[in-house]
Design an enzyme around this catalytic site. Structure first.
Site, short mmCIF file in Angstrom:
data_model
loop_
_atom_site.label_atom_id
_atom_site.label_comp_id
_atom_site.label_asym_id
_atom_site.label_seq_id
_atom_site.Cartn_x
_atom_site.Cartn_y
_atom_site.Cartn_z
N LEU A 1 0.84 -1.20 0.00
CA LEU A 1 0.00 0.00 0.00
C LEU A 1 0.87 1.25 0.00
CD1 LEU A 1 -2.60 1.68 0.46
CD2 LEU A 1 -2.35 1.19 2.92
N ASP A 2 1.60 1.44 1.09
CA ASP A 2 2.48 2.58 1.28
C ASP A 2 3.73 2.07 1.97
OD1 ASP A 2 3.77 4.95 1.87
OD2 ASP A 2 2.36 5.55 3.44
N PRO A 3 4.71 1.62 1.17
CA PRO A 3 4.88 1.87 -0.26
C PRO A 3 4.18 0.83 -1.14
CG PRO A 3 6.79 0.72 0.57
CD PRO A 3 5.90 0.95 1.76
#
Length: 755
Positions: A433-435
C-alpha cells in the site's frame, strides 16, 4: 439500556455470510433485533424480519423463520416416519426450536419422543420467540434432555424406531455429525427395522460431501437414500436429507400412510423428494460430474490443454496481510503455493481452504533450510519483517528464484542488486500500500502532467491505516491492523522533506509535535506528519521542478499528542530495564518510568503534568484519562513484562486493549495532492484518493491493500511481464502500469479529481 446490535446486521439488513457457501449470502431486512446472547456453545440471535417473521440464527446461520420453517421440519420428520410401518419411539438430536418434535407428534403411532440438544439456550429462546414451534415441549409424550447427543446415543442402544438429527452445518464441532462414528452410533441406537433422517446439506453447494455421505452410509445400512426439499431462507434455497433404514429392502421412497395438517409435505411430494436433478443423480449414482466448469476450474482445463508449466511460489510469513496475497496467487491453477512459517500450525491456518496450497515449518534463521526452501520454488514472496529480506534475497540469488516484497528497499537489499542481475532474477519491492499503491498513482499522474507540458511544483502524499470512524472508540483513535511494535517504532523515526525548496529534518523524538490538521474531506478530522525521508522522491519520481515534496502519515485528531505524552513519559523506550519484573503493578512501573515519589494516582498525575507540559487543562484531562484507560495508574494489576523493556511491555498491553473486535472494520485513506503549473502559467491542484473500508466478515482494508498488490506483482513476474533483473522498485511506468491496470480491475483504483 443500549439498543441491541449484532455484527451480522448492518444498515438494517441481516447478512448470512459463511465459508460453507463462499461468494453468496442471504440477506433479510430487519425490523428489530429481539434477542442476542453468547450461550455456552454458540452465538444466538433472534430478530423480527420484514417478510419472514421472527428468525432464529445460530453462529451466523439461519436455523428457521416463521414463514418457511415448515418445509424443512415436515420433510426431515415425515420422510422417515411415513415410510416406517409403525414408529413408536423417536429420538430427535438437535432441533431445540421444537419444529421437528411438532411434526413427529402428527404420527398417531408415536408414543414417546425424546429431544436431545446440547444447548439449553435454543429451547429457552424458542419458547419465547417461536412458540408455534416449541409449544409441544409440554406434551406428556415429550422428554427434553439437555446434553451431548453422542453420549446419549451410546447409552441407548437398540432403542428407537426413528432417529432424526436436525444438525447445523459441518463446521467446528458439528462436523462430527457428518462422520462415520456418529452414523454408527445412530445405527446401534436403532431398534430392528429403524430409520434415521439427518440434515444432508445442499445439492448446489455440497455435492462432493453428499457423495461421501452416500458411500459411507451404504456401508453401514442396507438401505441409504438422499432426498431434498426447497426452503427460501436456506443457502441456495434447497436442503437435503440422508435417509437410512436398518431393514433390508425397506422402501423409503413410498409413504405408508397420510400425514394430517401439513403445509408442504404430501404423499406425492414424499415420492418426488427422491427424484434428483440430473447433475445430482449423475454424481451420486454414476460418479459423473456434469456441472459447468467456469472460473478457476475452466482455467485449469485450459492450462492442461496448453500444457502450461507449473510455477511454484513460496510465501514467507503468516501476518495480517498474507491471506489476500495467497488468495490471488492460487487463482491461477498452474501455481502451487507453499506457505512457510516458523510454526506449522500458523502456516496451515493461513492456507486453510486454499487450493494447491501446502504448509511448511521454516525458521528463516536456519540458512541452509531457507536456501533449500527458496531454491525449490520459482518465486518467493517475503512478508516477514524487513530485517530478514536481505537474507531471503541472498538465498534467492543462490537458488535463482525471483523475489517480491512489500517493504522499502534497505541499504543491505540494495547492495544485492548486482548479484541479482547476475543471477537473472527479479527482486521487486515496495509493492504493498504505502509503499506500493502510492507509487503507482504518483508515477501515473506525474507522467501525465509532464506529457502535457506541466510542472509538478508541490507533491504531498499522506496515507493512514485507521479504524473506521464508528470503531475509533478508544482514547488514541487507533487500533492495530498490523504489528503493534512496528506501529509504535515508526513513530520514533526521524523525517525529512522539502518545503519551498528547503530540506527540513525532524528528529524522531519531536515527530509528533510536527503533526498538523490535514483536510481531505469534511467527514474526517485528520492530522498529518512526515514519514521517513521524502527528499529522494524528487529524483525517484522525476520531478526536479518540485519545490515541496512530502510523504507522510494520517491519524485522527488527538493521536499525536497522546503518543507524544507516552514518549515523554518513557513508554517508548526500548532499552532493557533490570527492574521491570512481573511482581510490580502498573502503577509501580509508572512510578519508576516518570521518577515519581510514590504510586498514588495523584502523585503520578502530577509527574505526568510536569513532564508533558500540557497546553491547557482540557488536554491534560483527556490524556490522563487515556493513561488511566490503559491501566498505567493501576495499583492492583500486575504488569506482564515483554522483552525486558517499556516499549514491548506497552505493546503487549495495547494489543489487548486496541484490537479490532468482532464486527468492527478498518479504514485505509491514501491521498496524493499535486500542485501543477501549466505551460500557460495557470495552476491547478490534482488529487488521487483511495478510501477503502475493511469487511468485518472478510479482509481488513489494510490486508487487502497490502496483500493484493503483492499478489498481482507476483503473477506478473511469473508471467514474464515484469522481467528486468535486479533489485527493482515501482518508480517507472513499465512496472507501475501493468500492476495498476489489474489493481483497478480488482476495484482498488484511486479516484482522481481536480480541485
Amino acid at each position: 439500556m443500549a439498543p441491541l446490535s449484532h455484527p451480522s446486521i448492518v444498515d438494517g439488513w441481516f447478512r448470512e455470510i459463511s465459508s460453507q457457501w463462499p461468494g453468496q449470502a442471504l440477506t433479510l431486512k430487519v425490523n428489530k433485533i429481539l434477542h442476542v446472547e453468547k450461550s455456552l456453545y454458540q452465538d444466538v440471535l433472534v430478530f423480527e424480519s420484514e417478510t419472514f417473521g421472527n428468525v432464529l440464527v445460530l453462529d451466523g446461520a439461519v436455523q428457521c423463520t416463521e414463514r418457511d420453517e415448515f418445509s424443512y421440519q415436515e420433510m426431515i420428520a415425515h420422510l422417515p416416519l411415513a415410510s416406517h410401518p409403525n414408529p413408536k419411539k423417536v429420538l430427535v438430536i438437535g432441533g431445540g426450536d421444537g419444529g421437528v418434535v411438532r411434526e413427529v407428534l402428527k404420527h398417531g403411532s408415536v408414543e414417546e419422543v425424546v429431544l436431545c440438544d446440547i444447548d439449553e439456550a435454543v429451547p429457552r429462546v424458542s419458547k419465547q420467540y417461536l412458540p408455534h414451534m416449541s409449544a409441544l415441549f409440554s406434551d406428556p409424550r415429550v422428554t427434553v434432555f439437555i446434553g451431548d447427543g453422542f453420549k446419549f446415543l451410546a447409552d441407548n442402544t437398540a432403542t428407537y424406531d426413528a432417529i432424526i438429527t436436525d444438525s447445523s452445518d459441518p463446521v467446528g464441532p458439528a462436523a462430527a455429525l457428518f462422520e462415520k462414528p456418529y452414523f454408527q452410533l445412530m445405527h446401534d441406537a436403532l431398534a430392528p427395522g429403524g430409520h434415521i433422517s439427518t440434515q444432508g446439506e445442499c445439492l448446489w453447494l455440497h455435492l462432493p460431501l453428499i457423495a461421501e455421505l452416500r458411500t459411507m452410509t451404504r456401508g453401514l445400512f442396507p438401505v441409504a437414500e438422499y432426498a431434498f426439499t426447497t426452503i427460501p431462507t436456506y443457502p441456495s434455497g434447497q436442503i437435503g436429507f440422508v435417509l437410512c433404514s436398518k431393514e433390508a429392502g425397506r422402501d423409503l421412497r413410498t409413504p405408508l400412510r397420510k400425514v394430517p395438517n401439513t403445509r408442504y409435505y404430501n404423499s406425492e411430494v414424499h415420492k418426488a423428494a427422491f427424484v434428483l436433478p440430473e447433475f445430482g443423480r449423475a454424481l451420486l449414482e454414476e460418479g459423473r460430474d456434469i456441472l459447468p466448469k467456469f472460473g478457476r476450474a475452466a482455467l485449469e482445463i485450459k492450462n492442461q490443454s496448453e500444457n502450461k508449466p507449473t510455477k511454484k511460489v513460496l510465501l514467507l510469513g503468516s501476518g495480517f496481510v498474507a491471506r489476500p496475497c495467497a488468495e490471488y496467487v492460487v487463482r491461477e491453477p498452474s501455481n502451487e503455493l507453499t506457505i512457510a512459517c516458523r510454526t506449522l500450525e500458523s502456516a496451515k491456518a493461513l492456507g486453510e481452504g486454499l487450493p494447491s496450497t501446502t504448509a511448511l515449518s521454516l525458521d528463516v534463521l536456519d540458512t541452509a533450510a531457507l536456501e533449500a526452501a527458496v531454491a525449490a520454488h520459482d518465486l518467493v514472496i517475503s512478508l516477514i519483517p524487513y530485517t530478514f529480506h536481505a537474507a531471503v534475497i541472498s538465498a534467492a540469488i543462490k537458488g535463482k528464484t525471483h523475489v517480491v516484497t512489500t517493504s522499502y528497499v534497505s541499504p543491505a537489499m540494495r547492495e544485492l542488486d548486482a548479484a541479482a542481475k547476475a543471477a537473472g532474477i527479479v527482486v521487486l519491492n515496495e509493492i504493498g500500500l504505502d509503499p506500493g499503491i502510492d507509487h503507482l498513482y504518483a508515477v501515473k499522474t506525474i507522467g501525465e502532467v509532464h506529457a502535457k507540458g506541466g510542472k509538478v511544483k508541490q507533491f504531498l502524499s499522506y496515507c493512514g491505516g485507521l479504524p473506521a470512524p464508528e470503531c475509533a472508540n478508544n482514547p488514541l483513535g487507533y487500533k492495530f491492523s498490523w504489528s503493534s511494535r512496528g506501529v509504535l517504532l515508526a513513530l520514533l523515526n526521524s523525517a525529512s522533506f522539502l518545503s519551498s525548496s528547503k530540506k527540513l529534518s525532524v528528529p524522531g523524538s519531536e515527530l509528533m509535535s510536527y503533526a498538523k490538521p490535514y483536510y481531505i474531506s469534511p467527514a474526517f478530522a485528520f492530522v498529518a506528519y512526515p514519514n521517513r525521508d521524502s527528499t529522494p522522491y524528487r529524483e525517484w519520481y522525476d520531478i526536479p521542478e518540485a519545490e515541496t515534496v512530502v510523504r507522510g502519515t494520517l491519524r485522527y485528531q488527538g493521536f499525536p499528542q497522546f503518543i507524544g505524552a507516552l514518549v515523554k513519559l518513557g513508554w517508548l523506550d526500548q532499552t532493557e530495564k533490570s527492574w521491570l519484573v512481573d511482581s510490580l503493578t502498573w502503577a509501580q512501573v509508572m512510578q519508576k518510568a516518570v521518577g515519581a515519589a510514590d504510586v498514588e494516582e495523584s502523585t503520578l498525575v502530577a509527574s505526568v503534568k510536569q513532564l508533558c507540559v500540557f497546553p491547557d487543562e482540557s488536554e491534560a484531562s483527556r490524556i490522563i484519562s487515556g493513561l488511566r484507560w490503559i491501566g498505567l495508574f493501576s495499583q492492583t494489576e500486575k504488569v506482564v513484562p515483554r522483552a525486558g523493556n517499556l516499549l514491548d511491555t506497552l505493546c503487549g498491553r495495547l494489543e489487548t486493549l486496541m484490537k479490532y473486535e468482532e464486527g468492527e472494520r478498518d479504514l485505509v485513506m491514501l491521498q496524493h495532492k499535486f500542485v501543477v503549473e501549466w505551460a500557460d502559467g495557470t495552476e491547478q491542484t490534482l488529487t488521487s484518493t483511495l478510501e477503502a473500508y475493511g469487511s468485518p466478515k472478510g479482509h481488513s482494508a489494510m490486508a487487502l491493500t497490502v496483500g493484493l498488490p503483492a499478489g498481482i506483482a507476483t503473477q506478473l513476474v511469473l508471467d514474464g511481464v515484469l522481467s528486468t533483473p535486479g533489485v527493482q522498485v515501482p518508480y517507472s511506468k513499465e512496472i507501475c502500469d501493468p500492476i495498476r491496470e489489474i489493481l483497478e480491475l480488482e476495484g482498488l483504483g484511486l479516484i482522481e479529481k481536480i480541485l
